[in-house]
Design a protein around this motif. Sequence first.
Motif, PDB file in Angstrom:
ATOM      1  N   LEU A  21      -9.380  -4.937  -2.595  1.00  0.00           N
ATOM      2  CA  LEU A  21      -8.513  -3.983  -2.181  1.00  0.00           C
ATOM      3  C   LEU A  21      -8.558  -4.162  -0.328  1.00  0.00           C
ATOM      4  O   LEU A  21      -9.710  -4.195   0.009  1.00  0.00           O
ATOM      5  CB  LEU A  21      -8.910  -2.680  -2.393  1.00  0.00           C
ATOM      6  CG  LEU A  21      -8.926  -2.428  -3.951  1.00  0.00           C
ATOM      7  CD1 LEU A  21      -9.579  -0.942  -4.205  1.00  0.00           C
ATOM      8  CD2 LEU A  21      -7.395  -2.477  -4.629  1.00  0.00           C
ATOM      9  N   ARG A  22      -7.611  -4.305   0.122  1.00  0.00           N
ATOM     10  CA  ARG A  22      -7.455  -4.239   1.534  1.00  0.00           C
ATOM     11  C   ARG A  22      -6.683  -3.285   2.192  1.00  0.00           C
ATOM     12  O   ARG A  22      -5.539  -3.041   1.758  1.00  0.00           O
ATOM     13  CB  ARG A  22      -6.981  -5.637   2.275  1.00  0.00           C
ATOM     14  CG  ARG A  22      -7.919  -6.799   1.932  1.00  0.00           C
ATOM     15  CD  ARG A  22      -7.886  -7.970   2.957  1.00  0.00           C
ATOM     16  NE  ARG A  22      -8.595  -8.913   2.635  1.00  0.00           N
ATOM     17  CZ  ARG A  22     -10.019  -9.025   3.184  1.00  0.00           C
ATOM     18  NH1 ARG A  22     -10.345  -8.271   4.127  1.00  0.00           N
ATOM     19  NH2 ARG A  22     -10.652 -10.090   2.833  1.00  0.00           N
ATOM     20  N   PHE A  23      -7.153  -2.577   3.133  1.00  0.00           N
ATOM     21  CA  PHE A  23      -6.266  -1.159   3.539  1.00  0.00           C
ATOM     22  C   PHE A  23      -6.419  -1.514   5.053  1.00  0.00           C
ATOM     23  O   PHE A  23      -6.878  -0.540   5.954  1.00  0.00           O
ATOM     24  CB  PHE A  23      -6.919   0.053   3.203  1.00  0.00           C
ATOM     25  CG  PHE A  23      -7.130   0.048   1.700  1.00  0.00           C
ATOM     26  CD1 PHE A  23      -5.941   0.055   0.841  1.00  0.00           C
ATOM     27  CD2 PHE A  23      -8.207   0.620   0.961  1.00  0.00           C
ATOM     28  CE1 PHE A  23      -5.755   0.201  -0.673  1.00  0.00           C
ATOM     29  CE2 PHE A  23      -8.081   0.672  -0.402  1.00  0.00           C
ATOM     30  CZ  PHE A  23      -7.122   0.443  -1.201  1.00  0.00           C
ATOM     31  N   LYS A  24      -5.985  -2.538   5.894  1.00  0.00           N
ATOM     32  CA  LYS A  24      -5.969  -2.446   6.955  1.00  0.00           C
ATOM     33  C   LYS A  24      -4.370  -1.984   7.708  1.00  0.00           C
ATOM     34  O   LYS A  24      -3.652  -2.171   7.053  1.00  0.00           O
ATOM     35  CB  LYS A  24      -6.254  -4.110   7.618  1.00  0.00           C
ATOM     36  CG  LYS A  24      -5.196  -4.934   7.100  1.00  0.00           C
ATOM     37  CD  LYS A  24      -5.380  -6.249   7.506  1.00  0.00           C
ATOM     38  CE  LYS A  24      -4.229  -7.308   6.990  1.00  0.00           C
ATOM     39  NZ  LYS A  24      -4.467  -8.700   7.267  1.00  0.00           N
ATOM     40  N   LYS A  28      -1.305  -2.047   2.930  1.00  0.00           N
ATOM     41  CA  LYS A  28      -2.150  -2.303   1.766  1.00  0.00           C
ATOM     42  C   LYS A  28      -2.245  -3.138   0.961  1.00  0.00           C
ATOM     43  O   LYS A  28      -0.910  -3.574   0.685  1.00  0.00           O
ATOM     44  CB  LYS A  28      -2.139  -0.838   1.134  1.00  0.00           C
ATOM     45  CG  LYS A  28      -2.586   0.162   2.116  1.00  0.00           C
ATOM     46  CD  LYS A  28      -2.178   1.676   1.306  1.00  0.00           C
ATOM     47  CE  LYS A  28      -2.173   2.993   2.131  1.00  0.00           C
ATOM     48  NZ  LYS A  28      -1.548   2.910   3.476  1.00  0.00           N
ATOM     49  N   CYS A  41       1.778   2.323  -1.454  1.00  0.00           N
ATOM     50  CA  CYS A  41       0.783   3.487  -1.630  1.00  0.00           C
ATOM     51  C   CYS A  41      -0.380   3.006  -2.613  1.00  0.00           C
ATOM     52  O   CYS A  41      -0.372   2.066  -3.234  1.00  0.00           O
ATOM     53  CB  CYS A  41       1.409   4.664  -1.952  1.00  0.00           C
ATOM     54  SG  CYS A  41       1.776   4.799  -3.546  1.00  0.00           S
ATOM     55  N   VAL A  42      -1.525   3.853  -2.494  1.00  0.00           N
ATOM     56  CA  VAL A  42      -2.725   3.572  -3.190  1.00  0.00           C
ATOM     57  C   VAL A  42      -2.470   3.506  -4.560  1.00  0.00           C
ATOM     58  O   VAL A  42      -2.798   2.554  -5.442  1.00  0.00           O
ATOM     59  CB  VAL A  42      -3.833   4.148  -2.866  1.00  0.00           C
ATOM     60  CG1 VAL A  42      -5.015   4.105  -3.686  1.00  0.00           C
ATOM     61  CG2 VAL A  42      -4.276   4.104  -1.342  1.00  0.00           C
TER      62      VAL A  42
END
Length: 80
Positions: A21-24, A28, A41-42
């Motif tokens: 998971l990458r949330f930079k 996302k 969104c997540v």
Amino acid sequence: MRQAGVCIISDGICCKLICRLRFKTSQKYLGLFTNKVELDCVDDIFKHSERLKAVIGEYEGDGKPVVADGNSSGGIVDNG
């Protein structure tokens, strides 16, 4: 520059990677074995639940996940 990311692994073993998971910044991503998927969104992770369950199921078998084309993959695609 380091990127914020989380690896989801099976059985506490780093070589049993389920996904990344990458949330930079504002974008996302869900890193799967054959591609990197953009998430709005997540909660979009749930759209890929069948694929994630398949990877886990393969680890319970021979230890190598089978990707959509039927080939085993020892790594995960992560292009950034």
